[in-house]
Design a protein around this motif. Structure first.
Motif, PDB file in Angstrom:
ATOM      1  N   ARG A   1      -8.564   8.752  -7.179  1.00 42.18           N
ATOM      2  CA  ARG A   1      -9.324   8.536  -7.955  1.00 42.18           C
ATOM      3  C   ARG A   1     -10.052   7.462  -8.802  1.00 42.18           C
ATOM      4  N   VAL A   2      -9.057   6.712  -9.769  1.00 41.68           N
ATOM      5  CA  VAL A   2      -9.140   5.922 -10.223  1.00 41.68           C
ATOM      6  C   VAL A   2      -9.979   5.193  -9.710  1.00 41.68           C
ATOM      7  N   ASN A   3      -9.903   4.674  -8.443  1.00 46.66           N
ATOM      8  CA  ASN A   3     -10.428   4.151  -7.634  1.00 46.66           C
ATOM      9  C   ASN A   3     -12.137   4.243  -7.268  1.00 46.66           C
ATOM     10  N   LEU A   4     -12.348   5.541  -6.840  1.00 50.37           N
ATOM     11  CA  LEU A   4     -13.214   6.102  -6.480  1.00 50.37           C
ATOM     12  C   LEU A   4     -14.188   6.121  -7.741  1.00 50.37           C
ATOM     13  N   GLU A   5     -13.792   5.956  -8.948  1.00 50.84           N
ATOM     14  CA  GLU A   5     -14.526   6.616 -10.057  1.00 50.84           C
ATOM     15  C   GLU A   5     -15.283   4.200 -10.309  1.00 50.84           C
ATOM     16  N   ARG A   6     -14.593   3.540  -9.826  1.00 54.58           N
ATOM     17  CA  ARG A   6     -14.679   2.422  -9.801  1.00 54.58           C
ATOM     18  C   ARG A   6     -13.815   1.932 -11.617  1.00 54.58           C
ATOM     19  N   GLN A   7     -12.894   2.420 -11.235  1.00 53.98           N
ATOM     20  CA  GLN A   7     -12.430   2.756 -12.818  1.00 53.98           C
ATOM     21  C   GLN A   7     -11.251   1.393 -12.843  1.00 53.98           C
ATOM     22  N   LYS A   8     -10.341   1.224 -13.684  1.00 56.83           N
ATOM     23  CA  LYS A   8      -9.851   0.048 -13.875  1.00 56.83           C
ATOM     24  C   LYS A   8      -8.164   0.363 -14.681  1.00 56.83           C
ATOM     25  N   LEU A   9      -7.263   0.495 -13.351  1.00 56.82           N
ATOM     26  CA  LEU A   9      -6.168   0.674 -14.464  1.00 56.82           C
ATOM     27  C   LEU A   9      -5.468  -0.021 -15.155  1.00 56.82           C
ATOM     28  N   PRO A  10      -4.222  -0.164 -15.607  1.00 55.07           N
ATOM     29  CA  PRO A  10      -4.095  -0.446 -17.290  1.00 55.07           C
ATOM     30  C   PRO A  10      -3.277  -1.328 -16.066  1.00 55.07           C
ATOM     31  N   ARG A  11      -2.786  -2.995 -16.953  1.00 54.37           N
ATOM     32  CA  ARG A  11      -2.350  -4.160 -16.011  1.00 54.37           C
ATOM     33  C   ARG A  11      -1.075  -3.247 -15.390  1.00 54.37           C
ATOM     34  N   LYS A  12      -1.015  -4.206 -14.356  1.00 57.66           N
ATOM     35  CA  LYS A  12       0.776  -3.753 -13.881  1.00 57.66           C
ATOM     36  C   LYS A  12       2.171  -2.305 -13.923  1.00 57.66           C
ATOM     37  N   SER A  13       0.653  -1.415 -12.819  1.00 52.56           N
ATOM     38  CA  SER A  13       1.093   0.119 -13.212  1.00 52.56           C
ATOM     39  C   SER A  13       0.409   0.254 -11.196  1.00 52.56           C
ATOM     40  N   THR A  14       1.087  -0.055 -11.136  1.00 52.23           N
ATOM     41  CA  THR A  14       1.199  -0.092  -9.122  1.00 52.23           C
ATOM     42  C   THR A  14       1.631  -1.136  -8.810  1.00 52.23           C
ATOM     43  N   TRP A  15       2.853  -0.361  -7.942  1.00 48.44           N
ATOM     44  CA  TRP A  15       4.101  -1.260  -7.379  1.00 48.44           C
ATOM     45  C   TRP A  15       4.016  -0.777  -6.118  1.00 48.44           C
ATOM     46  N   PHE A  16       3.238  -1.124  -5.423  1.00 56.02           N
ATOM     47  CA  PHE A  16       3.457  -0.695  -3.810  1.00 56.02           C
ATOM     48  C   PHE A  16       4.785  -1.687  -2.629  1.00 56.02           C
ATOM     49  N   THR A  17       4.596  -0.543  -2.052  1.00 56.23           N
ATOM     50  CA  THR A  17       5.501  -0.649  -1.236  1.00 56.23           C
ATOM     51  C   THR A  17       5.313  -0.023   0.073  1.00 56.23           C
ATOM     52  N   PRO A  18       5.751  -0.856   1.041  1.00 56.82           N
ATOM     53  CA  PRO A  18       6.563  -2.513   1.472  1.00 56.82           C
ATOM     54  C   PRO A  18       5.817  -3.164   1.276  1.00 56.82           C
ATOM     55  N   LYS A  19       5.416  -4.507   0.458  1.00 55.87           N
ATOM     56  CA  LYS A  19       4.838  -5.313   0.257  1.00 55.87           C
ATOM     57  C   LYS A  19       4.936  -6.167   0.687  1.00 55.87           C
ATOM     58  N   ALA A  20       3.201  -6.579   0.745  1.00 56.37           N
ATOM     59  CA  ALA A  20       3.400  -8.049   1.776  1.00 56.37           C
ATOM     60  C   ALA A  20       3.750  -9.279   1.755  1.00 56.37           C
ATOM     61  N   ARG A  21       4.450  -9.397   3.189  1.00 53.43           N
ATOM     62  CA  ARG A  21       5.579 -11.270   2.705  1.00 53.43           C
ATOM     63  C   ARG A  21       4.906 -12.386   2.204  1.00 53.43           C
ATOM     64  N   GLY A  22       4.583 -13.189   1.884  1.00 54.36           N
ATOM     65  CA  GLY A  22       4.537 -14.351   1.734  1.00 54.36           C
ATOM     66  C   GLY A  22       4.551 -15.210   2.411  1.00 54.36           C
ATOM     67  N   GLY A  23       4.037 -16.219   2.624  1.00 49.00           N
ATOM     68  CA  GLY A  23       4.700 -17.769   3.588  1.00 49.00           C
ATOM     69  C   GLY A  23       4.562 -17.117   5.397  1.00 49.00           C
ATOM     70  N   LEU A  24       4.280 -15.979   5.276  1.00 47.37           N
ATOM     71  CA  LEU A  24       4.216 -16.202   7.052  1.00 47.37           C
ATOM     72  C   LEU A  24       2.782 -16.212   7.654  1.00 47.37           C
ATOM     73  N   VAL A  25       1.917 -16.592   6.972  1.00 49.47           N
ATOM     74  CA  VAL A  25       0.711 -16.944   7.199  1.00 49.47           C
ATOM     75  C   VAL A  25      -0.276 -17.585   6.057  1.00 49.47           C
ATOM     76  N   LEU A  26      -0.843 -18.951   6.712  1.00 50.09           N
ATOM     77  CA  LEU A  26      -1.570 -19.189   5.218  1.00 50.09           C
ATOM     78  C   LEU A  26      -2.626 -19.438   5.431  1.00 50.09           C
ATOM     79  N   ALA A  27      -4.336 -19.588   4.779  1.00 47.19           N
ATOM     80  CA  ALA A  27      -5.409 -20.127   5.497  1.00 47.19           C
ATOM     81  C   ALA A  27      -5.826 -21.404   4.892  1.00 47.19           C
ATOM     82  N   GLN A  28      -6.106 -22.495   5.330  1.00 46.60           N
ATOM     83  CA  GLN A  28      -6.436 -23.788   5.212  1.00 46.60           C
ATOM     84  C   GLN A  28      -7.872 -23.579   4.552  1.00 46.60           C
ATOM     85  N   LEU A  29      -8.311 -24.275   3.392  1.00 45.78           N
ATOM     86  CA  LEU A  29      -9.378 -23.656   2.661  1.00 45.78           C
ATOM     87  C   LEU A  29     -10.832 -24.188   3.972  1.00 45.78           C
ATOM     88  N   ASP A  30     -11.082 -25.857   4.006  1.00 44.59           N
ATOM     89  CA  ASP A  30     -11.660 -26.453   4.516  1.00 44.59           C
ATOM     90  C   ASP A  30     -12.253 -25.977   5.765  1.00 44.59           C
TER      91      ASP A  30
END
Length: 398
Positions: free
Chosen positions: A369-398
């Motif tokens: 609901r908050v997102n469809l209204e384009r409102q902002k949630l307070p800082r650090k209020s949603t902890w989604f699980t499972p989280k995407a793992r870092g270090g598996l796929v990188l993207a080179q900027l150039d």
């Protein structure tokens, strides 16, 4: 037209580099310990100043160490390059349904942060600018995006879920697997150009995408002027929202005075003869000096609904008004759902914090609901699980 695209030059792990994302930890010493046990962890590049051999350096001073570590890992074959690819992603664990995602690049110009700002990528939380600046500096130093923004496909999530399930089932042996700290297995498959890639990017980018994790990383992409950012597009059926609590390392006033201030502004404060625990929606629980309290924080009916969510009330009434603390105060530690109530109470009992604030998780309905209204949630209020793992796929900027 889709806002999701293949990764022009990807670097795909061959194993051993996976890690929790840099902002998933309650204590920096955990990061140092993980790097010490696994020197190839992507955390050594993401948080270079916390690697054992770089301790004592500032983040900025340690950036050359990050550049050297990433170059060495590529040279030693810990990552392999791939051009014009997306990467299928599946997370599995005993007793849980599989979670799916698609590693890809997403148009930065589609990020929207308010109702009057057009765009299909909705960023929903306030951020800490210091952390954004660090992400920008790191990306510029290493020329690579190291961890993804997790995006929730809201319009075609069911179709995307089914398509990713079918694609991973038919993909054969994964390019790499990684087991995280909870025992979940993260598997990836590289998918090159062709009709299947086109179908998946069309589904992934075929509706509004909500930032479920990575608000700082998405703003860093904007700040750095990057045309696209690294993302994992996932589905509503693949995620759940867990509690996101707070620890206060040092109270600026005595506990009894804090309780009196809360009562004075209309809060209901009740001491309970049991350990503090994660409460239900509409109440928070406090733990300090071996004592537990249930607290009903007063709402302000003149404000929008999002400003009366539990996390907003904690930020405004408890932390700002009663304790006089800004959300970015170093005495406030934001602790995600991987750390249970017992751990939070243990930090207080051990003297490393003086107050634990336990908050009910944001409901999926409120989040949508908050997102469809384009409102902002307070800082650090949603902890989604499972989280995407870092270090598996990188993207080179150039």
């Amino acid at each position: 037209m889709t806002v999701v695209h293949p990764i022009s030059r990807a670097w795909v792990t061959t194993g051993g580099t996976g890690a929790q994302n840099y902002d998933e930890f309650a204590d920096d010493t955990e990061i140092t310990s993980i790097i010490a046990d696994n020197p190839h962890s992507s955390l050594a590049v993401e948080m270079p100043h916390l690697a054992p051999e770089s301790l004592g350096k500032s983040f900025a001073a340690a950036l050359p160490d990050a550049v050297a570590r990433l170059a060495l890992e590529r040279a030693e074959g810990l990552y392999t390059p791939a051009d014009g690819v997306v990467v299928l992603y599946r997370i599995t664990a005993a007793g849980e349904p599989p979670a799916y995602g698609l590693w890809s690049l997403v148009d930065t110009g589609q990020i929207s942060t308010s109702a009057d700002e057009p765009g299909l990528v909705i960023r929903n939380e306030d951020v800490f600018l210091e952390k954004v600046r660090e992400r920008v500096a790191l990306a510029e130093a290493v020329g690579t995006l190291l961890s993804p923004v997790l995006l929730l496909q809201t319009a075609r999530g069911d179709q995307l879920h089914a398509a990713l399930a079918a694609a991973t089932d038919a993909a054969g042996v994964p390019a790499a697997t990684d087991v995280d700290q909870t025992g979940r297995t993260h598997a990836i498959w590289v998918l090159g150009p062709g009709p299947q890639q086109d179908e998946l990017t069309a589904l992934a980018g075929g509706g509004e995408l909500v930032v479920a994790d990575g608000n700082h990383r998405s703003l860093a992409a904007q700040t750095a002027g990057l045309p696209r950012f690294l993302a994992v597009v996932t589905t509503p059926a693949s995620v759940a929202i867990q509690p996101y609590n707070r620890l206060v390392s040092e109270l600026p006033l005595p506990l009894d005075e804090l309780l009196a201030r809360l009562r004075a502004v209309g809060a209901t404060v009740t001491e309970v003869p049991r350990p503090a625990r994660i409460p239900g929606k509409g109440t928070v629980e406090l733990y300090a000096a071996g004592r537990s309290f249930t607290v009903g924080l007063p709402v302000d009916t003149t404000l929008a609904d999002v400003d009366n969510l539990d996390h907003a009330l904690v930020e405004r009434v408890l932390l700002r008004d009663a304790l006089g603390l800004d959300p970015g105060d170093k005495r406030i530690n934001y602790v995600g759902g991987d750390y249970p109530a017992e751990w939070l109470r243990g930090e207080v009992d051990a003297g490393r914090s003086e107050l634990a604030v336990l908050i009910a998780p944001v409901t999926v309905d409120d989040f949508v609901r908050v997102n469809l209204e384009r409102q902002k949630l307070p800082r650090k209020s949603t902890w989604f699980t499972p989280k995407a793992r870092g270090g598996l796929v990188l993207a080179q900027l150039d």
